[in-house]
Scaffold this motif. Structure first.
Motif, PDB file in Angstrom:
ATOM      1  N   ALA A   1       0.830  -1.204   0.000  1.00 47.64           N
ATOM      2  CA  ALA A   1       0.000   0.000   0.000  1.00 47.64           C
ATOM      3  C   ALA A   1       0.865   1.256   0.000  1.00 47.64           C
ATOM      4  O   ALA A   1       0.565   2.234  -0.705  1.00 47.64           O
ATOM      5  N   GLU A   2       1.949   1.236   0.760  1.00 47.94           N
ATOM      6  CA  GLU A   2       2.826   2.402   0.823  1.00 47.94           C
ATOM      7  C   GLU A   2       3.517   2.646  -0.520  1.00 47.94           C
ATOM      8  O   GLU A   2       3.693   3.797  -0.951  1.00 47.94           O
ATOM      9  N   GLU A   3       3.889   1.580  -1.219  1.00 52.56           N
ATOM     10  CA  GLU A   3       4.514   1.749  -2.532  1.00 52.56           C
ATOM     11  C   GLU A   3       3.540   2.350  -3.536  1.00 52.56           C
ATOM     12  O   GLU A   3       3.932   3.148  -4.389  1.00 52.56           O
ATOM     13  N   VAL A   4       2.285   1.940  -3.475  1.00 50.85           N
ATOM     14  CA  VAL A   4       1.282   2.562  -4.345  1.00 50.85           C
ATOM     15  C   VAL A   4       1.242   4.061  -4.090  1.00 50.85           C
ATOM     16  O   VAL A   4       1.227   4.879  -5.027  1.00 50.85           O
ATOM     17  N   ARG A   5       1.247   4.450  -2.829  1.00 51.69           N
ATOM     18  CA  ARG A   5       1.198   5.882  -2.488  1.00 51.69           C
ATOM     19  C   ARG A   5       2.467   6.601  -2.951  1.00 51.69           C
ATOM     20  O   ARG A   5       2.416   7.761  -3.379  1.00 51.69           O
ATOM     21  N   MET A   6       3.615   5.927  -2.874  1.00 53.20           N
ATOM     22  CA  MET A   6       4.858   6.530  -3.373  1.00 53.20           C
ATOM     23  C   MET A   6       4.759   6.821  -4.867  1.00 53.20           C
ATOM     24  O   MET A   6       5.154   7.900  -5.336  1.00 53.20           O
ATOM     25  N   ILE A   7       4.243   5.858  -5.610  1.00 57.11           N
ATOM     26  CA  ILE A   7       4.110   6.054  -7.055  1.00 57.11           C
ATOM     27  C   ILE A   7       3.112   7.172  -7.340  1.00 57.11           C
ATOM     28  O   ILE A   7       3.349   8.039  -8.195  1.00 57.11           O
ATOM     29  N   GLU A   8       1.992   7.174  -6.615  1.00 57.82           N
ATOM     30  CA  GLU A   8       1.004   8.234  -6.797  1.00 57.82           C
ATOM     31  C   GLU A   8       1.609   9.609  -6.553  1.00 57.82           C
ATOM     32  O   GLU A   8       1.343  10.567  -7.283  1.00 57.82           O
ATOM     33  N   ALA A   9       2.456   9.712  -5.526  1.00 57.87           N
ATOM     34  CA  ALA A   9       3.042  11.004  -5.167  1.00 57.87           C
ATOM     35  C   ALA A   9       4.005  11.528  -6.230  1.00 57.87           C
ATOM     36  O   ALA A   9       4.197  12.744  -6.349  1.00 57.87           O
ATOM     37  N   HIS A  10       4.608  10.620  -6.997  1.00 54.10           N
ATOM     38  CA  HIS A  10       5.604  11.024  -7.993  1.00 54.10           C
ATOM     39  C   HIS A  10       5.062  11.003  -9.421  1.00 54.10           C
ATOM     40  O   HIS A  10       5.774  11.360 -10.360  1.00 54.10           O
ATOM     41  N   TYR A  11       3.818  10.603  -9.579  1.00 57.08           N
ATOM     42  CA  TYR A  11       3.239  10.488 -10.925  1.00 57.08           C
ATOM     43  C   TYR A  11       2.837  11.843 -11.468  1.00 57.08           C
ATOM     44  O   TYR A  11       2.120  12.601 -10.829  1.00 57.08           O
ATOM     45  N   ARG A  12       3.318  12.133 -12.677  1.00 55.34           N
ATOM     46  CA  ARG A  12       2.917  13.320 -13.410  1.00 55.34           C
ATOM     47  C   ARG A  12       2.370  12.849 -14.759  1.00 55.34           C
ATOM     48  O   ARG A  12       3.130  12.313 -15.567  1.00 55.34           O
ATOM     49  N   PRO A  13       1.073  13.033 -14.996  1.00 55.82           N
ATOM     50  CA  PRO A  13       0.476  12.521 -16.241  1.00 55.82           C
ATOM     51  C   PRO A  13       1.275  12.951 -17.472  1.00 55.82           C
ATOM     52  O   PRO A  13       1.640  14.115 -17.618  1.00 55.82           O
ATOM     53  N   GLY A  14       1.553  11.967 -18.323  1.00 58.69           N
ATOM     54  CA  GLY A  14       2.278  12.231 -19.555  1.00 58.69           C
ATOM     55  C   GLY A  14       3.766  12.330 -19.399  1.00 58.69           C
ATOM     56  O   GLY A  14       4.493  12.443 -20.402  1.00 58.69           O
ATOM     57  N   GLU A  15       4.263  12.280 -18.152  1.00 62.97           N
ATOM     58  CA  GLU A  15       5.693  12.510 -17.919  1.00 62.97           C
ATOM     59  C   GLU A  15       6.349  11.408 -17.088  1.00 62.97           C
ATOM     60  O   GLU A  15       7.552  11.487 -16.821  1.00 62.97           O
ATOM     61  N   THR A  16       5.587  10.397 -16.681  1.00 59.30           N
ATOM     62  CA  THR A  16       6.105   9.406 -15.739  1.00 59.30           C
ATOM     63  C   THR A  16       5.965   8.003 -16.306  1.00 59.30           C
ATOM     64  O   THR A  16       4.951   7.661 -16.919  1.00 59.30           O
ATOM     65  N   VAL A  17       6.996   7.176 -16.078  1.00 63.25           N
ATOM     66  CA  VAL A  17       6.977   5.759 -16.442  1.00 63.25           C
ATOM     67  C   VAL A  17       7.489   4.963 -15.252  1.00 63.25           C
ATOM     68  O   VAL A  17       8.430   5.389 -14.569  1.00 63.25           O
TER      69      VAL A  17
ATOM     70  N   ILE B   1       3.589  -5.345  -8.049  1.00 60.48           N
ATOM     71  CA  ILE B   1       2.128  -5.251  -7.920  1.00 60.48           C
ATOM     72  C   ILE B   1       1.688  -3.814  -7.684  1.00 60.48           C
ATOM     73  O   ILE B   1       0.657  -3.369  -8.197  1.00 60.48           O
ATOM     74  N   ALA B   2       2.485  -3.038  -6.945  1.00 61.10           N
ATOM     75  CA  ALA B   2       2.130  -1.641  -6.704  1.00 61.10           C
ATOM     76  C   ALA B   2       2.056  -0.871  -8.020  1.00 61.10           C
ATOM     77  O   ALA B   2       1.182  -0.011  -8.201  1.00 61.10           O
ATOM     78  N   ALA B   3       2.955  -1.175  -8.950  1.00 60.96           N
ATOM     79  CA  ALA B   3       2.941  -0.493 -10.247  1.00 60.96           C
ATOM     80  C   ALA B   3       1.675  -0.839 -11.027  1.00 60.96           C
ATOM     81  O   ALA B   3       1.056   0.033 -11.661  1.00 60.96           O
ATOM     82  N   LEU B   4       1.265  -2.118 -10.993  1.00 60.77           N
ATOM     83  CA  LEU B   4       0.040  -2.519 -11.683  1.00 60.77           C
ATOM     84  C   LEU B   4      -1.186  -1.851 -11.063  1.00 60.77           C
ATOM     85  O   LEU B   4      -2.112  -1.443 -11.775  1.00 60.77           O
ATOM     86  N   MET B   5      -1.178  -1.718  -9.742  1.00 59.29           N
ATOM     87  CA  MET B   5      -2.289  -1.031  -9.076  1.00 59.29           C
ATOM     88  C   MET B   5      -2.345   0.434  -9.491  1.00 59.29           C
ATOM     89  O   MET B   5      -3.420   0.979  -9.765  1.00 59.29           O
ATOM     90  N   ALA B   6      -1.174   1.080  -9.555  1.00 60.02           N
ATOM     91  CA  ALA B   6      -1.144   2.482  -9.973  1.00 60.02           C
ATOM     92  C   ALA B   6      -1.618   2.632 -11.412  1.00 60.02           C
ATOM     93  O   ALA B   6      -2.266   3.625 -11.773  1.00 60.02           O
ATOM     94  N   ALA B   7      -1.307   1.648 -12.254  1.00 56.58           N
ATOM     95  CA  ALA B   7      -1.771   1.679 -13.642  1.00 56.58           C
ATOM     96  C   ALA B   7      -3.284   1.537 -13.714  1.00 56.58           C
ATOM     97  O   ALA B   7      -3.942   2.168 -14.549  1.00 56.58           O
ATOM     98  N   GLU B   8      -3.859   0.703 -12.842  1.00 51.94           N
ATOM     99  CA  GLU B   8      -5.316   0.555 -12.792  1.00 51.94           C
ATOM    100  C   GLU B   8      -5.995   1.816 -12.261  1.00 51.94           C
ATOM    101  O   GLU B   8      -7.074   2.191 -12.713  1.00 51.94           O
ATOM    102  N   LEU B   9      -5.352   2.452 -11.301  1.00 53.60           N
ATOM    103  CA  LEU B   9      -5.958   3.610 -10.657  1.00 53.60           C
ATOM    104  C   LEU B   9      -5.832   4.877 -11.487  1.00 53.60           C
ATOM    105  O   LEU B   9      -6.771   5.667 -11.587  1.00 53.60           O
ATOM    106  N   HIS B  10      -4.652   5.076 -12.091  1.00 53.21           N
ATOM    107  CA  HIS B  10      -4.359   6.378 -12.697  1.00 53.21           C
ATOM    108  C   HIS B  10      -3.896   6.323 -14.153  1.00 53.21           C
ATOM    109  O   HIS B  10      -3.716   7.377 -14.762  1.00 53.21           O
ATOM    110  N   GLY B  11      -3.646   5.124 -14.664  1.00 53.06           N
ATOM    111  CA  GLY B  11      -3.140   5.048 -16.027  1.00 53.06           C
ATOM    112  C   GLY B  11      -1.643   5.237 -16.141  1.00 53.06           C
ATOM    113  O   GLY B  11      -1.134   5.585 -17.216  1.00 53.06           O
ATOM    114  N   VAL B  12      -0.909   5.010 -15.049  1.00 50.44           N
ATOM    115  CA  VAL B  12       0.548   5.140 -15.085  1.00 50.44           C
ATOM    116  C   VAL B  12       1.119   4.113 -16.065  1.00 50.44           C
ATOM    117  O   VAL B  12       0.827   2.918 -15.939  1.00 50.44           O
ATOM    118  N   PRO B  13       1.930   4.510 -17.043  1.00 51.26           N
ATOM    119  CA  PRO B  13       2.545   3.527 -17.948  1.00 51.26           C
ATOM    120  C   PRO B  13       3.525   2.638 -17.190  1.00 51.26           C
ATOM    121  O   PRO B  13       4.361   3.130 -16.420  1.00 51.26           O
TER     122      PRO B  13
END
Length: 424
Positions: free
Chosen positions: A95-111, A120-132
């Motif tokens: 759960a904390e890793e998901v929040r870390m990714i969310e905090a650093h995600y900038r649409p169109g600028e983050t991979v 798994i945290a990355a896959l969750m972030a992709a489901e939640l926000h569309g993170v590539p």
């Protein structure tokens, strides 16, 4: 410039390839942050990258100790895996890793480039926000063992994972094998020949080539005779007899040995004469200068040995190691023993044969050149860069799509299982 988040868990063989890919991405002008264990802070800093620690150094050591207890043969004690997760707060960490990714995600600028099966945290972030997301596997075994791992995730760890998914408003995962293979970009950090020497990775997976993460160099002693290197890697998931058998084999054939092990509690209290212990060594410098290496079958060690054209004897037991060993054996570039055949005499015979193999260097030369190249790093970085701006909510595959992804062999097995259930 994009923001590249690299997420990985494990030991040197799991983490250092990501650091090397991160360095390549940083050299291309991207801002790179590595989410991994606190123990790797110095290595990440030396590569000029930012570090987001997911634990403490003490917590990492405790995790390694628990992994030794519960992960050497998890099929014998699946409930032990759940204890490992609970004791080390791994569901909370997810759960904390998901929040870390969310905090650093900038649409169109983050991979995000994440390690397969632990990303798994990355896959969750992709489901939640569309993170590539690109998932990178470090060993073929991560695909070979996926059906077993998926069953473990569902039957043993399912309740803990379900709770985390519900916390973020996501429905629980029921088909873990499909879910873990759902990222649109999947990278295999090994070459085509290694893939073809065993069960191949699924169609669509990019075989990048080996990524040598252990790039640190250092002074090499002026040995009168090159020693045999003995190493069981940087983790603790290792058979109790590994160091004992390896050291005894060197003594039996009269060869000096250098035993590298940062966990001395797991080696014999008294080593044979001629066997010297050190807690660490710069393998990039040492491997080309030793006569041979006896090791556990870890992917990082075998790739470095290949790149250095160093003869290898593998005492392979647990997780991915027997599969790695069989692939090297089929390619004709290593000797190995399963744990049921470990003894001083057999190991010494294989080691002596490897040392006397005059045709080895000629045989291994093309594979050594391939392993030593930077192609794997460049290919992985290219595919990560190609995801910049490819933001899109990750949808879980529907059953019909999953069936379409099966290989012909998998379809035959599935049909056989269906018939067995129907007739039973």
């Amino acid at each position: 410039m994009a923001t590249m988040l690299l997420s990985t868990h494990g030991t040197n063989g799991d983490v250092l390839p990501f650091v090397r890919i991160g360095r390549e991405l940083a050299e291309r002008g991207h801002e790179v942050t590595v989410l991994t264990h606190a123990w790797f802070a110095d290595r990440i800093a030396a590569a000029g990258l930012r570090h987001l620690p997911i634990d403490t150094a003490e917590g990492y050591d405790r995790h390694l100790d628990d992994a030794r207890r519960y992960m050497l043969d998890p099929l014998k004690d699946p409930d032990g895996v759940l204890r490992l997760y609970r004791r080390n707060g791994l569901f909370e960490l997810l759960a904390e890793e998901v929040r870390m990714i969310e905090a650093h995600y900038r649409p169109g600028e983050t991979v995000v480039v994440a390690r397969h099966t632990s990303g798994i945290a990355a896959l969750m972030a992709a489901e939640l926000h569309g993170v590539p997301v690109a998932l990178a596997s470090v060993t073929p075994h991560q695909y070979v063992s996926l059906p077993v791992l998926a069953d473990l995730f569902r039957r043993v760890l399912g309740e803990g994972y379900d709770e985390v998914y519900r916390t973020f408003g996501l429905r629980p995962v029921r088909d873990w094998a499909a879910y873990l293979n759902n990222a649109p970009v999947q990278l295999a950090l090994w070459p085509e020949w290694f893939d073809a020497a065993g069960q191949p990775a699924p169609a669509g997976v990019v075989r990048c080539g080996f990524v040598l993460g252990d790039t640190a160099e250092g002074p090499v002693p002026d040995w009168a005779e090159p020693p045999v290197l003995i190493t069981g890697g940087t983790g603790q998931v290792l058979h109790d007899r590994f160091y004992e058998v390896a050291a005894a084999a060197c003594r039996r054939i009269g060869r000096r040995a250098l035993l590298v092990n940062r966990h001395p509690a797991f080696q014999p209290e008294s080593l044979p004469d001629g066997v010297e212990w050190v807690p660490s060594a710069p393998f990039a410098s040492f491997m080309p200068r030793v006569a041979a290496v006896v090791h556990h079958g870890g992917i990082g060690t075998l790739a470095r040995a290949l790149a250095s054209s160093t003869p290898q004897v593998l005492l392979a037991h647990g997780v991915d190691r027997p599969d790695n060993a069989e692939r090297l054996d089929r390619a004709g570039v290593a000797e190995w023993l399963p744990v049921s055949h470990w003894d001083e005499e057999r190991t010494a015979a294989l080691l002596a044969r490897s040392l006397a193999d005059d045709g080895y260097h000629e045989r291994v030369a093309p594979l050594a050149a391939d392993a030593a190249s930077e192609d794997g790093v460049r290919v992985a970085a290219d595919h990560a860069e190609a995801l910049i701006g490819a933001d899109e909510i990750l949808r879980r595959p529907v059953p019909r799509e999953r069936l379409a992804r099966l290989t012909p062999e998998q379809k035959v097995r599935l049909a056989a299982l269906a018939r067995a259930r129907r007739d039973g």
